[in-house]
Motif scaffolding. Structure first.
Motif, short mmCIF file in Angstrom:
data_model
loop_
_atom_site.label_atom_id
_atom_site.label_comp_id
_atom_site.label_asym_id
_atom_site.label_seq_id
_atom_site.Cartn_x
_atom_site.Cartn_y
_atom_site.Cartn_z
N SER A 271 2.87 4.23 -0.91
CA SER A 271 3.01 4.95 -2.17
C SER A 271 2.97 6.44 -1.91
CB SER A 271 1.88 4.55 -3.11
OG SER A 271 1.87 5.44 -4.20
N ILE A 272 3.24 7.18 -2.97
CA ILE A 272 3.36 8.62 -2.81
C ILE A 272 2.00 9.30 -2.74
CG2 ILE A 272 4.70 10.63 -3.59
CD1 ILE A 272 5.09 7.68 -5.76
N CYS A 273 1.13 8.91 -3.67
CA CYS A 273 -0.12 9.66 -3.70
C CYS A 273 -1.11 9.05 -2.72
CB CYS A 273 -0.69 9.72 -5.12
SG CYS A 273 -1.75 8.36 -5.56
N ALA B 119 0.81 -1.20 0.00
CA ALA B 119 0.00 0.00 0.00
C ALA B 119 0.84 1.26 0.00
CB ALA B 119 -0.93 0.02 1.20
#
Lengths: 262, 211, 211
Positions: A148-150, A146
């Motif tokens: 992640s950057i955004c 899960a």
């Protein structure tokens, strides 16, 4: 369960004990259909070729024994017994040509169908539960990735949440504290205020009903409430020595005048 | 254990061992150590060798076998990280005000804001309606032909989709909610207290289920 | 966009697409739909074909590619379940009533509560349906277009996923049941068994079992 066929015979004690154990076990059945299905197993034939007549006899025997042993049977068992007794008599009698509607054979076939269907559903239910199951026999990825950057925000709610929310609102309505409907109620305080104002206009004996406020005579609910309020008010005023009251007989009009009017 | 017995329980072939390691690493919620692998696998297995085979098998694939400290796990290949963005959504429960408002729109649509407030018994904040509009679960319906011509709200196809409904008419009515035990004042337990007696409850219950 | 530009954005080779699908499915514990795959992958990709390649690649491995409804996921091979006792979740034990109700919904869907009761011969208690809804194994289907417009129940994709079914058509024994006519709805022959007056409407047989 095994010897249900020969219940009609006189049998040794062990068998009878077994029967009693069976009857005591009536709680273990999920209704008459379940019981019938269990009884039908003793016929040891394909459910499609089961003898409904024989089954009906077994069932009635079962119910009679339960009654003899003073076991209380739920109403649905008795309803089924009545129906099976009816079916049995129709199966035994020659068909009445004047009798419209389904034949006894149709009814018997339907019962056999119901039993077969229930047995089939139990069978597939067992097969379903015997399948490999997620979380027991096979597994999903244990570490779903899960990171992640955004980062998005997602709101979630299930249908059950939705239905419960609605149920909550509606239940609140059902159980809201009892509130008096004021629209059609005339209180004693109101009546007292009113009558005090009218006190000056009272002369000779006058009927209480003639003092009821405008617009409160039409609907029975409002008239009742106004009448009761005004009656209570004039009693109060009589107690305070402001008015005289008299009634010539039971249910006669209640007359009132200002105290001291002669 | 004597040698004869040991041979009866000979270790599975290496291909099998590799499958085992693969499944365990896949399903485990955290990286797995060699010792842990050895404990889970049958006697005589060689998890280190199985890991080495597995690692080679996943070379160049979409996921890799990586070592994390003293443990092992599958990880997405670094060059495909951009595909994972959608995994990062954070789910949050809708507020009580929002779910109640949504329920009222679903059950009473088309419904005006004043009607929602009347049913809920409290004012509906602008934020609540905005949030539901933004989620695309409700939208504006036809204006009501009453004084002031107020706007109405209806639920969207996205709403039906999310809640697995084919149409808003499929929502259960009050009677059916009651039948499902949802209209009870009792709090809904996660687990029915005695699920075994399910069907032997109070006799008056059957009437609850009639449509 | 002119053709030169389009070629700049040509779909990646199939091997790459397969890696992408592999990565996305590995990263998610829940099944991912074809549409979702297509949305995440670059323009012009063919996730269906990539899936077919991927599925073959994982044949016989410790992890399989499975289809759940219209979606896809990796799951460990069932024969290795014994290695995973650490991961296994203690599922709450379903009552016999709940199991039978679940099977009836699965095989007869869409099915109304009255039909479930008719088949089982007893009333369905409130907890049973509630429990199945809560497990997200059944959901509401379309209302039946019969008097009273009763709600119906159908099984969910989560149900399929839990029992390793690709679709409800793959339920065990479904074909045999259908061939035997056991999935037909067959009402009780018209006449009420002991009604003297013909005006009373025929009770459906579920009434026979109600108290």
């Amino acid at each position: 369960m095994s010897k249900t066929d020969d219940w009609l015979e006189t049998r040794p004690t062990p068998d009878r004990l077994a029967d009693e154990a069976l009857i005591i076990d009536v709680d273990g059945f999920e209704g008459p259909l379940d019981l019938l299905l269990n009884l039908s197993r003793s016929q040891k034939v394909d459910l499609r070729r089961i003898s409904v007549l024989q089954l009906a006899e077994q069932y009635l025997k079962f119910v009679n024994q339960a009654v003899a042993l003073r076991i209380e049977l739920a109403a649905d068992y008795l309803v089924m017994a009545a129906w099976l007794a009816y079916l049995k008599s129709r199966l035994l009698l020659p068909p009445d040509p004047a009798d419209a509607g389904p034949s006894a054979e149709d009814l018997a076939a339907h019962l056999a169908f119901q039993l077969e269907r229930l047995a089939a559903m139990r069978d597939v239910a067992a097969r379903l539960m015997a399948r490999d199951q997620r979380g027991r026999d096979f597994f999903a990825r244990g570490q779903p990735e899960a990171a992640s950057i955004c980062r998005a925000l997602r709101y979630d709610a299930s249908l059950l949440d939705l239905m419960r929310a609605y149920a909550r609102i509606r239940t609140r309505d059902d159980f809201r504290p009892y509130a008096f409907d004021r629209e059609h109620v005339f209180t004693m305080e109101q009546a007292l205020d009113r009558m005090r104002g009218l006190l000056g206009y009272m002369g000779a004996w006058a009927d209480l009903t003639s003092f009821l406020p405008e617009g409160w005579g039409a609907s029975p609910t409002r008239r009742r409430s106004a009448m009761a309020a005004h009656f209570a008010a004039v009693l109060e005023m009589a107690k305070r020595g402001q008015v005289d009251l008299k009634q010539t007989e039971i249910f006669a009009p209640l007359l009132m005048r200002r105290k001291g009017e002669a | 254990m004597d040698p004869a017995e040991l041979s009866l329980f000979a270790a599975p072939p290496m291909g099998e061992q590799e499958r085992m390691v693969e499944a365990v690493l896949f399903a485990s919620s955290e990286p797995v150590t060699l010792a842990d692998l050895a404990r889970r696998m049958p006697q005589g297995c060689d998890p280190a060798e199985a890991l080495a085979h597995l690692s080679r098998r996943y070379e160049g694939r979409g996921v890799h076998l990586v070592q994390v400290g003293a443990a092992f796990a599958f990880r997405t290949a670094a060059d495909l990280g951009h595909l994972m963005h959608k995994e990062s959504v954070e789910t949050r429960k809708l507020s009580r005000a929002a779910i109640e408002t949504l329920a009222i729109v679903a059950y009473h649509q088309p419904v005006t804001r004043a009607e929602i407030e009347e049913i809920r018994g409290v004012a509906v904040s602008r934020g609540t309606v905005d949030q539901l509009l933004e989620l695309n679960w409700i939208r504006l319906g036809r204006r009501r032909m009453t004084p002031g011509r107020p706007v109405t709200f209806v639920v969207t196809d996205a709403f039906l989709d999310h809640f697995g409904l084919e149409s808003a008419r499929d929502l259960p009515g009050l009677k059916e909610l009651r039948a499902a035990g949802l209209l009870d004042s009792r709090p809904l337990p996660d687990l029915p207290p005695n699920a075994e007696d399910d069907d032997t409850e109070a006799p008056d219950q059957s009437e609850l289920f009639e449509d």
